[in-house]
Write an enzyme that holds these catalytic residues in place. Structure first.
Site, PDB file in Angstrom:
ATOM      1  N   ASN A  17      83.490  25.313  52.602  1.00 26.32           N
ATOM      2  CA  ASN A  17      84.215  24.206  53.305  1.00 26.32           C
ATOM      3  C   ASN A  17      82.941  22.993  53.730  1.00 26.32           C
ATOM      4  OD1 ASN A  17      86.835  24.425  54.583  1.00 26.32           O
ATOM      5  ND2 ASN A  17      86.033  26.495  54.727  1.00 26.32           N
ATOM      6  N   ILE A  93      80.108  33.806  67.778  1.00 20.04           N
ATOM      7  CA  ILE A  93      80.718  33.195  68.848  1.00 20.04           C
ATOM      8  C   ILE A  93      79.720  32.424  69.411  1.00 20.04           C
ATOM      9  CG2 ILE A  93      81.798  33.598  71.035  1.00 20.04           C
ATOM     10  CD1 ILE A  93      83.070  36.311  70.052  1.00 20.04           C
ATOM     11  N   LEU A  94      79.875  31.030  69.583  1.00 19.46           N
ATOM     12  CA  LEU A  94      78.984  30.174  70.391  1.00 19.46           C
ATOM     13  C   LEU A  94      79.126  30.206  71.842  1.00 19.46           C
ATOM     14  CD1 LEU A  94      79.599  27.117  68.066  1.00 19.46           C
ATOM     15  CD2 LEU A  94      77.427  28.372  68.272  1.00 19.46           C
ATOM     16  N   ASN A 108      85.759  23.164  64.802  1.00 16.03           N
ATOM     17  CA  ASN A 108      85.760  24.485  64.136  1.00 16.03           C
ATOM     18  C   ASN A 108      86.901  24.662  63.092  1.00 16.03           C
ATOM     19  OD1 ASN A 108      84.928  27.039  63.220  1.00 16.03           O
ATOM     20  ND2 ASN A 108      86.631  27.890  64.525  1.00 16.03           N
ATOM     21  N   HIS A 110      89.387  27.105  61.258  1.00 19.03           N
ATOM     22  CA  HIS A 110      89.768  28.489  61.594  1.00 19.03           C
ATOM     23  C   HIS A 110      91.079  28.831  60.748  1.00 19.03           C
ATOM     24  CE1 HIS A 110      90.466  32.199  63.668  1.00 19.03           C
ATOM     25  NE2 HIS A 110      91.665  32.083  63.827  1.00 19.03           N
ATOM     26  N   SER A 137      93.594  25.629  60.881  1.00 21.92           N
ATOM     27  CA  SER A 137      93.443  24.630  61.879  1.00 21.92           C
ATOM     28  C   SER A 137      92.136  24.290  62.128  1.00 21.92           C
ATOM     29  CB  SER A 137      93.797  25.425  63.067  1.00 21.92           C
ATOM     30  OG  SER A 137      95.156  26.072  63.106  1.00 21.92           O
ATOM     31  N   GLU A 144      86.316  29.302  75.214  1.00 25.89           N
ATOM     32  CA  GLU A 144      87.183  30.645  74.946  1.00 25.89           C
ATOM     33  C   GLU A 144      87.432  30.570  73.420  1.00 25.89           C
ATOM     34  OE1 GLU A 144      90.995  30.439  76.670  1.00 25.89           O
ATOM     35  OE2 GLU A 144      91.746  32.160  75.306  1.00 25.89           O
ATOM     36  N   LEU A 145      87.221  31.769  72.743  1.00 26.31           N
ATOM     37  CA  LEU A 145      87.253  31.803  71.343  1.00 26.31           C
ATOM     38  C   LEU A 145      88.461  31.296  70.751  1.00 26.31           C
ATOM     39  CD1 LEU A 145      85.860  32.810  68.591  1.00 26.31           C
ATOM     40  CD2 LEU A 145      87.315  35.028  68.992  1.00 26.31           C
ATOM     41  N   ASP A 146      88.459  30.222  69.703  1.00 19.88           N
ATOM     42  CA  ASP A 146      89.687  29.747  68.806  1.00 19.88           C
ATOM     43  C   ASP A 146      90.657  29.249  69.829  1.00 19.88           C
ATOM     44  OD1 ASP A 146      88.905  32.248  66.652  1.00 19.88           O
ATOM     45  OD2 ASP A 146      88.128  30.361  66.629  1.00 19.88           O
TER      46      ASP A 146
HETATM   47  C1  GRF Z   1      86.979  30.285  55.858  1.00 16.38           C
HETATM   48  O1  GRF Z   1      88.286  30.880  55.959  1.00 16.38           O
HETATM   49  C2  GRF Z   1      86.845  29.438  57.118  1.00 16.38           C
HETATM   50  O2  GRF Z   1      87.991  29.069  57.601  1.00 16.38           O
HETATM   51  C3  GRF Z   1      86.242  30.688  58.018  1.00 16.38           C
HETATM   52  O3  GRF Z   1      85.157  31.175  57.439  1.00 16.38           O
HETATM   53  C4  GRF Z   1      85.513  31.150  55.896  1.00 16.38           C
HETATM   54  C5  GRF Z   1      84.499  30.999  54.866  1.00 16.38           C
HETATM   55  O4  GRF Z   1      84.225  29.832  54.865  1.00 16.38           O
HETATM   56  N1  GRF Z   1      85.873  30.108  59.261  1.00 16.38           N
HETATM   57  P1  GRF Z   1      83.349  28.925  53.605  1.00 16.38           P
HETATM   58  O5  GRF Z   1      83.626  29.206  52.236  1.00 16.38           O
HETATM   59  O6  GRF Z   1      81.842  29.694  54.188  1.00 16.38           O
HETATM   60  O7  GRF Z   1      83.282  27.457  54.258  1.00 16.38           O
END
Ligand code: GRF
Length: 219
Positions: A17, A93-94, A108, A110, A137, A144-146
């Site tokens: 990403n 988790i932050l 984030n 997710h 998303s 709270e997580l996600d």
């Molecule tokens: C991805 O599926 C992302 O949505 C999740 O971690 C996975 C790895 O992402 N949070 P990346 O290839 O390290 O960016």
């Protein structure tokens, strides 16, 4: 001298990403700079995608407590003076202290259609639940997580014969254009979080933006 929007990225793994943001910048599609990559895994491949001076990674167990690690991380992130902080494959988790410090500019990505399947193993859970659709998303981060307000989503079908790996690959393929399109809106100053609502151009969004097949976000 124009100052480009400064983005800090938190990552724990391969950083695909992060790579799509870097590619977007290189292609002139994202007017921003990745001013730092921050990780809880010193061996994370994501770190190798930026020059050494823009890397920060520590092993949490070197710190006396979760809070101590989070504080060191927050101080390092703050020192990069980011306009936005993007969690992209960050797997810890932050804590609330970190989230509060960057509230409103912390997002984030997710791999699920939130609020469905918060947490881990989302692809296997979508298959187990018999979901016809799955996806990704981009949301504001809250303690709270996600659970933060969702800015944009990308949907994919769950196909007969899918296993977690085939579904994860299909989702990852839409995560990249979703993240790039969403961060473009953030950088353009068109999205803000207010009173628990996402606002686009000042208007409350009652549903997440949707990524279309051309890679554009539709309201
Ligand atoms: C991805 O599926 C992302 O949505 C999740 O971690 C996975 C790895 O992402 N949070 P990346 O290839 O390290 O960016």
């Amino acid at each position: 001298m124009t100052f480009r929007t400064r983005i800090a990225v938190l990552a724990s793994g391969r950083g695909s990403n992060l790579q799509c943001l870097l590619d977007g910048i290189a292609a002139g599609q994202l007017d921003a700079d990745i001013v730092g990559v921050f990780s809880d895994k010193p061996t994370a491949a994501a770190l190798d995608k930026v020059p050494p001076e823009r890397r920060w990674a520590r092993t949490p167990r070197e710190f006396g407590s979760r809070d101590a690690f989070d504080t060191a991380l927050a101080d390092a992130v703050a020192a990069s003076m980011p306009d936005w902080i993007v969690c992209a494959g960050y797997m810890r988790i932050l804590g609330a202290g970190f989230v509060q410090r960057f509230a409103g500019r912390l997002v984030n990505i997710h791999p699920s259609l939130l609020p469905r399947h918060k947490g881990l193993h989302t692809h296997a859970r979508a298959i187990e639940a018999g979901d016809a659709e799955h996806g990704a998303s981009v949301h504001f981060v809250v303690p709270e997580l996600d659970a933060g307000t969702v800015i944009a989503q990308a949907r994919v079908p769950v196909l007969p014969g899918d296993d977690a790996d085939t579904l994860a690959a299909r989702v990852l393929a839409v995560e990249h254009p979703l993240l790039l399109a969403t961060v473009r809106l953030l950088v353009a100053g068109r999205v803000a979080e207010q009173d628990g609502w996402v606002r686009l151009d000042g208007q409350s969004l009652f549903n997440p933006l949707r990524l279309d097949s051309a890679g554009n976000l539709q309201s």
